[in-house]
Design an enzyme around this catalytic site. Structure first.
Site, PDB file in Angstrom:
ATOM      1  CB  CYS A  13      -0.981  -0.011   1.171  1.00  0.00           C
ATOM      2  SG  CYS A  13      -0.198   0.060   2.805  1.00  0.00           S
ATOM      3  CG  ASN A  16       4.772  -1.779   4.740  1.00  0.00           C
ATOM      4  OD1 ASN A  16       5.925  -2.079   5.029  1.00  0.00           O
ATOM      5  ND2 ASN A  16       3.796  -2.670   4.796  1.00  0.00           N
ATOM      6  CB  CYS A  18      -3.119   1.860   7.097  1.00  0.00           C
ATOM      7  SG  CYS A  18      -2.841   3.419   7.967  1.00  0.00           S
ATOM      8  NE  ARG A  19      -4.542   1.305   2.012  1.00  0.00           N
ATOM      9  CZ  ARG A  19      -4.533   1.995   0.884  1.00  0.00           C
ATOM     10  NH1 ARG A  19      -5.525   1.828   0.012  1.00  0.00           N
ATOM     11  NH2 ARG A  19      -3.562   2.843   0.610  1.00  0.00           N
ATOM     12  CB  SER A  20       0.470  -3.529   2.882  1.00  0.00           C
ATOM     13  OG  SER A  20       1.268  -2.485   3.382  1.00  0.00           O
ATOM     14  CG  ASP A 130      -5.143   5.658   2.761  1.00  0.00           C
ATOM     15  OD1 ASP A 130      -5.018   5.168   3.901  1.00  0.00           O
ATOM     16  OD2 ASP A 130      -4.401   6.550   2.317  1.00  0.00           O
TER      17      ASP A 130
HETATM   18  C1  WE7 Z   1      -0.647   8.640   4.308  1.00  0.00           C
HETATM   19  C2  WE7 Z   1      -1.611   7.648   4.123  1.00  0.00           C
HETATM   20  C3  WE7 Z   1      -1.386   6.392   4.716  1.00  0.00           C
HETATM   21  C4  WE7 Z   1      -2.245   9.394   3.091  1.00  0.00           C
HETATM   22  N1  WE7 Z   1      -0.266   6.190   5.437  1.00  0.00           N
HETATM   23  N2  WE7 Z   1       0.455   8.379   5.020  1.00  0.00           N
HETATM   24 CL1  WE7 Z   1       1.368  12.276   4.548  1.00  0.00          CL
HETATM   25  C5  WE7 Z   1       2.057  11.142   3.509  1.00  0.00           C
HETATM   26  C6  WE7 Z   1       2.614  11.588   2.297  1.00  0.00           C
HETATM   27  C7  WE7 Z   1       3.183  10.673   1.429  1.00  0.00           C
HETATM   28  C8  WE7 Z   1       3.212   9.341   1.753  1.00  0.00           C
HETATM   29  C9  WE7 Z   1       2.655   8.940   2.962  1.00  0.00           C
HETATM   30 CL2  WE7 Z   1       2.702   7.282   3.308  1.00  0.00          CL
HETATM   31  C10 WE7 Z   1       2.089   9.818   3.870  1.00  0.00           C
HETATM   32  C11 WE7 Z   1       1.480   9.394   5.191  1.00  0.00           C
HETATM   33  C12 WE7 Z   1       0.625   7.168   5.579  1.00  0.00           C
HETATM   34  N3  WE7 Z   1      -2.273   5.402   4.561  1.00  0.00           N
HETATM   35  N4  WE7 Z   1      -2.595   8.132   3.370  1.00  0.00           N
HETATM   36  N5  WE7 Z   1      -1.076   9.721   3.659  1.00  0.00           N
HETATM   37  C13 WE7 Z   1      -3.030  10.264   2.253  1.00  0.00           C
HETATM   38  C14 WE7 Z   1      -4.375   9.967   2.093  1.00  0.00           C
HETATM   39  C15 WE7 Z   1      -5.175  10.765   1.292  1.00  0.00           C
HETATM   40  C16 WE7 Z   1      -4.665  11.862   0.640  1.00  0.00           C
HETATM   41  C17 WE7 Z   1      -3.316  12.161   0.772  1.00  0.00           C
HETATM   42  C18 WE7 Z   1      -2.493  11.381   1.569  1.00  0.00           C
HETATM   43  C19 WE7 Z   1      -1.039  11.778   1.682  1.00  0.00           C
END
Ligand code: WE7
Length: 158
Positions: A13, A16, A18-20, A130
């Site tokens: 995902c 890595n 939440c979902r995966s 997500d």
């Molecule tokens: C998430 C995420 C998720 C969103 N887990 N993050 Cl702040 C951000 C920016 C780039 C990569 C990541 Cl992984 C993250 C933190 C971690 N499941 N979902 N961000 C998300 C959801 C909807 C719209 C925009 C974002 C960044």
């Protein structure tokens, strides 16, 4: 390693966390209970480098714990090698799929089948959304989808 052990699956995902990690832990539990876990290499990873080294989101850990499942996973990013060692790379949504297809297109010997985990859902919920900005209920929905899809995926590969 993944390439010599027969069966291998990497759940992917965005981060890595939440979902995966839920999908990985659910699949490992099912494979263990089916007595086939030793035939599998099972892991999870992220398309992004945002959370490398982090434990799963506390809401994912709570959800798994509620269902009697534990995990020691730490987030890692998908590597080039993953595309040559894993037979299956199963991701959660269309954005993950686009990112993975793009990464794979830059790799010579990519052999992994890149698919939506939701493509195995008997209830045809093709995308596992997500839950990051969602509620506890959204994490439970992710869990239930993972259970249905992992069961079907394991049966297909048994
Ligand atoms: C998430 C995420 C998720 C969103 N887990 N993050 Cl702040 C951000 C920016 C780039 C990569 C990541 Cl992984 C993250 C933190 C971690 N499941 N979902 N961000 C998300 C959801 C909807 C719209 C925009 C974002 C960044």
């Amino acid at each position: 390693m993944a390439s010599t052990s027969g069966k291998s699956v990497l759940f992917v995902c965005l981060g890595n966390i939440c979902r995966s990690p839920i999908a990985e832990a659910v699949f490992r539990k099912m494979a263990t209970e089916s007595g086939v876990v030793d035939k599998w290499v099972i892991d999870s990873g992220a398309t992004s480098d945002w959370n490398i080294g982090s434990a799963p989101d506390p809401r994912s850990l709570d959800c798994l714990k509620k269902h009697g499942i534990d995990t020691n996973h730490r987030a890692r990013q998908v590597t080039k090698e993953d595309f040559t060692t894993f037979e299956y790379i199963l991701c959660m949504d269309d954005s993950n799929k686009r990112d993975l297809d793009r990464k794979a297109s830059g790799i010579k010997n990519s052999k992994a089948k890149i698919e939506l985990l939701g493509s195995y859902d008997p209830e045809n919920q093709g995308v596992i959304q997500d839950p990051y900005y969602g509620s506890e209920k959204d994490f439970e929905t992710v869990y239930e989808q993972c259970v249905r899809c992992c069961r079907a995926f394991l049966e297909k590969n048994s």
